[in-house]
Scaffold this active site. Structure first.
Site, PDB file in Angstrom:
ATOM      1  N   LYS A 106      14.691  19.363   1.664  1.00  0.00           N
ATOM      2  CA  LYS A 106      15.182  18.045   2.107  1.00  0.00           C
ATOM      3  C   LYS A 106      16.081  18.249   3.298  1.00  0.00           C
ATOM      4  O   LYS A 106      16.754  19.288   3.418  1.00  0.00           O
ATOM      5  CB  LYS A 106      15.976  17.380   0.988  1.00  0.00           C
ATOM      6  CG  LYS A 106      16.152  15.891   1.157  1.00  0.00           C
ATOM      7  CD  LYS A 106      14.851  15.179   0.797  1.00  0.00           C
ATOM      8  CE  LYS A 106      15.026  13.762   0.366  1.00  0.00           C
ATOM      9  NZ  LYS A 106      13.945  13.321  -0.499  1.00  0.00           N
ATOM     10  N   ASP A 146      12.399   9.698   4.732  1.00  0.00           N
ATOM     11  CA  ASP A 146      13.269   9.401   3.587  1.00  0.00           C
ATOM     12  C   ASP A 146      14.107   8.183   4.005  1.00  0.00           C
ATOM     13  O   ASP A 146      13.686   7.420   4.886  1.00  0.00           O
ATOM     14  CB  ASP A 146      14.112  10.635   3.217  1.00  0.00           C
ATOM     15  CG  ASP A 146      14.692  10.556   1.808  1.00  0.00           C
ATOM     16  OD1 ASP A 146      13.956  10.819   0.841  1.00  0.00           O
ATOM     17  OD2 ASP A 146      15.882  10.206   1.661  1.00  0.00           O
TER      18      ASP A 146
END
Ligand code: GLU
Length: 418
Positions: A106, A146
């Site tokens: 991430k 995201d």
């Protein structure tokens, strides 16, 4: 709300809860709880007025035992190292629970994108892509959208990477626009898996979806699409919110009209015909059949959980419930279906995009949706099997039992390499 949980500690607690049901040594368990590496970088970017601003950015590569690191990049002022570490760990177990051949990663930039022009955002994004270039790659680490990022940012990252590498490599990133190598069905995929999980959960619990009351916290890409698709199953979307406000109407809203209102005014607040004085907290504690938290982590902590009155919670956001909230709800008759299953549609269709990019052969939207449904329903069955087999406290622990076992198998089959 009481003190904010640290999401990285939440992740570690979730892993510990499940590890009790898996045969794993202390050392290997430690490995499952920490990222392999974290990049922290400071991007110096020229603003439109000629000044230079510095943006802190991160990329965490948590675990690569099952395949390339995979996971999105978020733009948010609240981004920090522990949050990115937690989100990258959740990606590992998410990819494992739906059994797609990826590890987890991430990234994030500490930025409020609303404060910057498109040109400034492009320079920030390309600067981050330049920093990421040595770490990412089609077979190494594959970012995606995201919170507050989407096709536009993915296209810029792909273009920066391809330009610097002097190649074409659409599979270096997913969530691209269709003309830049994206997949049909990717934009709707997260909301679609939330709908599929809710549908399967209602079926499993012998509940009727037709006429069920539904509250959705967050009206971004995941929340709004979930609301639309759940409405199409015959449920009533009685409450929705975004960061500017919450709205309620007992007889339900048409989620498409609410979306049009948000597009026009910037928020769901003040939607005509909605009840006055309705707050985000009112939404989260509403007596509904289904609650979908689709905003950020820590939306429901142990204090608020005591007032949650939904029969079923399906998590569209990553980490919306703290471990304390899980403990409270495990003692009630609210069933929680976890993020790492429910929102896995996004990364699953990212996987389809990556497969299509590798083959340079593109699928119809129908095929994407059908294959996604097969994967989510199979993962749902694996999770409920583990829940029943081990007589677990909640479905989250069941999801981690399934996922940890898969990561462990891959690690143990490969052997350790110092
Ligand atoms: N950001 C999404 C998630 O949290 C998608 C990640 C991806 O497609 O790689 O699952």
């Amino acid at each position: 709300m009481s003190e904010q949980a640290n999401p990285f500690e939440s992740l570690q607690e979730q892993i510990d809860d499940a590890a009790a049901y898996v045969d794993v040594s202390e050392g290997v368990l430690e490995r499952l709880k920490h990222p392999e590496r974290v990049l922290e970088t400071n991007l110096s970017v020229e603003m439109d007025d000629g000044s230079v601003e510095v943006f802190r950015a991160f990329r965490s590569q948590f675990n690569g035992d099952r395949g390339p690191y995979k996971g999105g990049i978020r733009y948010h002022p609240g981004v920090n190292r522990d949050e990115v570490k937690a989100l990258s760990g959740w990606m590992v177990y998410k990819c494992a629970v739906v059994d797609i051949p990826y590890g987890g990663g991430k990234g994030g930039i500490v930025i409020d994108p609303d404060e910057y022009s498109e040109g400034e955002l492009e320079r920030v994004t390309r600067s981050f892509a330049k920093e990421l270039r040595p770490l990412i790659g089609v077979n190494r680490d594959v970012p995606a959208p995201d919170v507050n990022t989407g096709q536009r940012e993915m296209n810029w990252i792909k273009d920066t990477y391809e330009t610097l590498e002097n190649t074409t490599a659409p599979g270096v990133i997913t969530g691209k626009a269709i003309d830049s190598g994206g997949s049909a069905g990717r934009v709707e995929a997260t909301g679609r898996s939330v709908m599929l999980t809710a549908r399967e959960a209602f079926d499993y619990l012998d509940k009727e979806m037709e006429g069920a009351s539904v509250a959705v916290q967050g009206y971004g890409n995941a929340g709004w699409i979930a609301a639309k698709l759940i409405d199409e199953l015959g449920a009533d979307i009685v409450a929705v919110s975004d960061s500017s406000g919450a709205i309620y109407r007992e007889e339900g809203f048409d989620p498409r009209d609410v979306k049009d209102h948000k597009n026009e005014t910037g928020s769901v607040a003040d939607y005509p015909g909605a009840a006055d004085e309705f707050s985000n907290e009112d939404l989260l504690t509403l007596d509904v059949d289904l609650l979908v938290p689709a905003a950020l982590e820590n939306a429901i902590d142990s204090d608020l959980a005591r007032d949650v009155d939904a029969d079923v919670v399906v998590e569209a956001a990553n980490g919306p419930l703290t471990p304390g909230a899980d403990d409270v709800l495990a003692e009630t008759d609210t069933y929680v279906f976890p993020d790492i299953l429910a929102n896995a549609g996004g990364v699953t269709v990212s996987y389809f995009e990556w497969v299509q990019n590798r083959q340079r052969f593109y699928w119809s939207e129908q095929r994407v949706n059908d294959e996604l449904e097969t994967i989510i329903t199979k993962a749902f069955d694996d999770l409920t099997d583990a829940y029943e087999q081990h007589d677990l406290a909640n479905f989250r622990t069941a999801a981690y039992v399934v996922a940890i076992q898969r990561v462990l198998d891959a690690y143990e089959e490969s052997g350790n390499w110092p």
